[in-house]
Write an enzyme that holds these catalytic residues in place. Structure first.
Site, PDB file in Angstrom:
ATOM      1  N   THR A  91     -30.870  95.591 -18.668  1.00  0.00           N
ATOM      2  CA  THR A  91     -30.211  95.850 -19.946  1.00  0.00           C
ATOM      3  C   THR A  91     -31.178  95.390 -21.035  1.00  0.00           C
ATOM      4  O   THR A  91     -31.438  94.193 -21.177  1.00  0.00           O
ATOM      5  CB  THR A  91     -28.882  95.090 -20.065  1.00  0.00           C
ATOM      6  OG1 THR A  91     -28.064  95.425 -18.953  1.00  0.00           O
ATOM      7  CG2 THR A  91     -28.174  95.458 -21.355  1.00  0.00           C
ATOM      8  N   LYS A  95     -24.747 101.246 -22.823  1.00  0.00           N
ATOM      9  CA  LYS A  95     -24.519  99.893 -22.286  1.00  0.00           C
ATOM     10  C   LYS A  95     -24.094  98.932 -23.405  1.00  0.00           C
ATOM     11  O   LYS A  95     -23.274  98.032 -23.207  1.00  0.00           O
ATOM     12  CB  LYS A  95     -25.795  99.395 -21.595  1.00  0.00           C
ATOM     13  CG  LYS A  95     -25.732  97.966 -21.076  1.00  0.00           C
ATOM     14  CD  LYS A  95     -24.865  97.791 -19.858  1.00  0.00           C
ATOM     15  CE  LYS A  95     -24.812  96.314 -19.461  1.00  0.00           C
ATOM     16  NZ  LYS A  95     -24.101  96.045 -18.225  1.00  0.00           N
ATOM     17  N   LYS A 123     -28.007  87.970 -24.903  1.00  0.00           N
ATOM     18  CA  LYS A 123     -29.110  88.926 -25.084  1.00  0.00           C
ATOM     19  C   LYS A 123     -28.539  90.322 -25.372  1.00  0.00           C
ATOM     20  O   LYS A 123     -28.973  91.019 -26.282  1.00  0.00           O
ATOM     21  CB  LYS A 123     -29.957  88.919 -23.804  1.00  0.00           C
ATOM     22  CG  LYS A 123     -31.086  89.902 -23.715  1.00  0.00           C
ATOM     23  CD  LYS A 123     -30.873  91.012 -22.723  1.00  0.00           C
ATOM     24  CE  LYS A 123     -30.375  90.651 -21.372  1.00  0.00           C
ATOM     25  NZ  LYS A 123     -30.061  91.776 -20.516  1.00  0.00           N
TER      26      LYS A 123
HETATM   27  N1  LIG Z   1     -25.635  89.902 -13.150  1.00  0.00           N
HETATM   28  C1  LIG Z   1     -24.833  90.853 -13.587  1.00  0.00           C
HETATM   29  O1  LIG Z   1     -23.616  90.841 -13.325  1.00  0.00           O
HETATM   30  C2  LIG Z   1     -25.396  92.006 -14.400  1.00  0.00           C
HETATM   31  C3  LIG Z   1     -24.592  93.106 -14.612  1.00  0.00           C
HETATM   32  C4  LIG Z   1     -25.079  94.188 -15.348  1.00  0.00           C
HETATM   33  C5  LIG Z   1     -26.357  94.132 -15.864  1.00  0.00           C
HETATM   34  N2  LIG Z   1     -27.139  93.039 -15.662  1.00  0.00           N
HETATM   35  C6  LIG Z   1     -28.498  93.030 -16.244  1.00  0.00           C
HETATM   36  O2  LIG Z   1     -29.417  93.205 -15.174  1.00  0.00           O
HETATM   37  C7  LIG Z   1     -30.618  92.465 -15.466  1.00  0.00           C
HETATM   38  C8  LIG Z   1     -30.863  91.472 -14.333  1.00  0.00           C
HETATM   39  O3  LIG Z   1     -29.740  90.596 -14.253  1.00  0.00           O
HETATM   40  P1  LIG Z   1     -29.596  89.577 -13.037  1.00  0.00           P
HETATM   41  O4  LIG Z   1     -28.243  88.988 -13.159  1.00  0.00           O
HETATM   42  O5  LIG Z   1     -30.046  90.210 -11.760  1.00  0.00           O
HETATM   43  O6  LIG Z   1     -30.670  88.481 -13.498  1.00  0.00           O
HETATM   44  P2  LIG Z   1     -31.303  87.285 -12.668  1.00  0.00           P
HETATM   45  O7  LIG Z   1     -30.484  86.968 -11.474  1.00  0.00           O
HETATM   46  O8  LIG Z   1     -31.620  86.216 -13.635  1.00  0.00           O
HETATM   47  O9  LIG Z   1     -32.669  87.928 -12.118  1.00  0.00           O
HETATM   48  C9  LIG Z   1     -33.691  88.257 -13.012  1.00  0.00           C
HETATM   49  C10 LIG Z   1     -34.835  88.851 -12.199  1.00  0.00           C
HETATM   50  O10 LIG Z   1     -35.883  89.209 -13.091  1.00  0.00           O
HETATM   51  C11 LIG Z   1     -37.084  88.536 -12.717  1.00  0.00           C
HETATM   52  N3  LIG Z   1     -37.830  88.202 -13.928  1.00  0.00           N
HETATM   53  C12 LIG Z   1     -37.327  87.663 -15.066  1.00  0.00           C
HETATM   54  N4  LIG Z   1     -38.311  87.504 -15.965  1.00  0.00           N
HETATM   55  C13 LIG Z   1     -39.438  87.974 -15.392  1.00  0.00           C
HETATM   56  C14 LIG Z   1     -40.766  88.096 -15.824  1.00  0.00           C
HETATM   57  N5  LIG Z   1     -41.150  87.715 -17.068  1.00  0.00           N
HETATM   58  N6  LIG Z   1     -41.672  88.598 -14.977  1.00  0.00           N
HETATM   59  C15 LIG Z   1     -41.303  88.997 -13.739  1.00  0.00           C
HETATM   60  N7  LIG Z   1     -40.046  88.916 -13.260  1.00  0.00           N
HETATM   61  C16 LIG Z   1     -39.133  88.412 -14.085  1.00  0.00           C
HETATM   62  C17 LIG Z   1     -36.613  87.305 -11.987  1.00  0.00           C
HETATM   63  O11 LIG Z   1     -37.652  86.817 -11.157  1.00  0.00           O
HETATM   64  P3  LIG Z   1     -37.640  85.287 -10.652  1.00  0.00           P
HETATM   65  O12 LIG Z   1     -36.857  85.289  -9.374  1.00  0.00           O
HETATM   66  O13 LIG Z   1     -39.060  84.974 -10.472  1.00  0.00           O
HETATM   67  O14 LIG Z   1     -36.996  84.459 -11.742  1.00  0.00           O
HETATM   68  C18 LIG Z   1     -35.440  87.880 -11.187  1.00  0.00           C
HETATM   69  O15 LIG Z   1     -35.883  88.616 -10.092  1.00  0.00           O
HETATM   70  C19 LIG Z   1     -30.408  91.803 -16.830  1.00  0.00           C
HETATM   71  O16 LIG Z   1     -30.960  92.612 -17.826  1.00  0.00           O
HETATM   72  C20 LIG Z   1     -28.891  91.749 -16.950  1.00  0.00           C
HETATM   73  O17 LIG Z   1     -28.478  91.744 -18.298  1.00  0.00           O
HETATM   74  C21 LIG Z   1     -26.695  91.984 -14.921  1.00  0.00           C
END
Ligand SMILES: NC(=O)c1ccc[n+]([C@@H]2O[C@H](COP(=O)([O-])OP(=O)(O)OC[C@H]3O[C@@H](n4cnc5c(N)ncnc54)[C@H](OP(=O)(O)O)[C@@H]3O)[C@@H](O)[C@H]2O)c1
Length: 294
Positions: free
Chosen positions: A99, A174, A242
């Site tokens: 997102t 979104k 965010k």
């Molecule tokens: N969780 C939900 O329910 C949900 C629902 C809809 C949409 N989203 C969206 O989906 C996206 C991911 O969410 P999430 O919940 O999966 O997040 P998360 O669990 O915090 O995972 C983030 C991922 O991105 C990687 N990452 C972050 N910064 C990075 C960088 N600078 N360089 C390389 N890798 C990086 C992290 O790697 P590391 O393991 O090394 O930290 C991890 O694999 C976000 O944009 C969020 O808003 C999430």
């Protein structure tokens, strides 16, 4: 184009199970995660390969999926010597499930098309459970031809995939989703907090009102854990802020008023101050339970 190989960059709460669904198909899957131990863990659960950099991950792939945190995180895995663009094949499709802002989507579409490939912005809804069950909703921006090809891959982890318009339209859709969720979650928090303060059993209340007009996805999926004050899962408050920042900035530029969204965004800031940045976004209720946090 026949899709034979896919790559997935970012094995977080969402990316880990989404890439897992792909590994259950006949497609070859290569993954990358910044913290390598997470990629190693993924390989112990699913079949596929891992690569050392985003560029190497993308090298053979017909479709590259990406799901990281925010705009800057996306840029850090797309650009540079080891970024996805350095490895992306001509004619391949890059799908960004992060997102992020509509501006970033337009920037990436330009950069990817200059490299002879295609870009789709494709944020998801449905939460951790939707990713794990393969029942996400995906809103897509970009061109029809790559969408038709990429849809087959996204269908592996989604129950609904829709093209909303040109690049950026997925992210704009979104933003609408997040605006709607913010208000609903604050209302649900106030209702449940009121119920517990006047001596009602929250679960009994939810059991009856969820069969009426107050029903919502948040009520169905979050009321029980809100009652138990369990927030160590799901969609992080930091990510919600965010997303609301993107919605508020876009609204500001378009001259649109979002008073409730702006207010709930400040409430989320209170939750962050309570140490809840990584709590699920249903933790808005904790702000009401802790008067000191307000
Ligand atoms: N969780 C939900 O329910 C949900 C629902 C809809 C949409 N989203 C969206 O989906 C996206 C991911 O969410 P999430 O919940 O999966 O997040 P998360 O669990 O915090 O995972 C983030 C991922 O991105 C990687 N990452 C972050 N910064 C990075 C960088 N600078 N360089 C390389 N890798 C990086 C992290 O790697 P590391 O393991 O090394 O930290 C991890 O694999 C976000 O944009 C969020 O808003 C999430």
């Amino acid at each position: 184009m026949t899709t034979e190989k896919v790559a997935f960059v970012g094995l977080g709460v969402m990316g880990y199970p989404m890439a897992g669904h792909l590994s259950g198909t006949s497609l070859g899957v290569t993954v990358y995660n910044r913290t390598d131990s997470r990629a190693q863990q993924w390989l112990q659960t699913f079949s596929g390969e891992k690569a050392a950099t985003p560029a190497e991950t993308a090298a053979d792939a017909d479709i590259v999926c990406l799901c990281v945190g925010n705009d800057d995180d996306v840029r850090s895995v797309v650009y540079g010597d080891t970024g996805i663009l350095a490895g992306l094949k001509k004619g391949a499709i890059l799908i960004d499930h992060t997102t992020a802002s509509p501006q970033l989507a337009k920037e990436l579409e330009l950069a990817v098309s200059e490299a002879g490939s295609e870009f789709l912005d494709a944020p998801v809804s449905g939460g951790q459970a939707g990713a794990e069950n393969g029942s996400l909703t995906i809103m897509v921006g970009g061109n029809q031809a790559p969408f038709n090809i990429a849809k087959e891959v996204m269908n592996v982890y989604a129950k609904s995939v829709q093209l909303m318009g040109p690049a950026g339209s997925g992210q704009l859709t979104k933003a609408v989703n997040q605006i709607c969720i913010a208000g609903v979650l604050q209302g649900l928090s106030e209702g449940l907090h009121f119920a517990e303060k006047v001596g009602l059993d929250i679960n009994a209340v939810v059991d009856v009102i969820s069969k009426g007009a107050a029903q919502s996805w948040q009520m169905e999926n979050r009321a029980a854990t809100m009652a138990e004050a369990e927030f160590d899962f799901g969609f992080a408050v930091d990510w919600m802020r965010k997303d609301l920042a993107i919605a508020l900035a876009t609204a500001n530029a378009a001259g649109v008023s979002l008073p409730l969204t702006a207010l709930v965004d400040q409430f989320y800031q209170d939750v962050q101050r309570q140490g809840g940045g990584r709590w699920d976004s249903s933790s808005l209720i904790q702000r009401l339970r802790s008067p000191d946090a307000r």
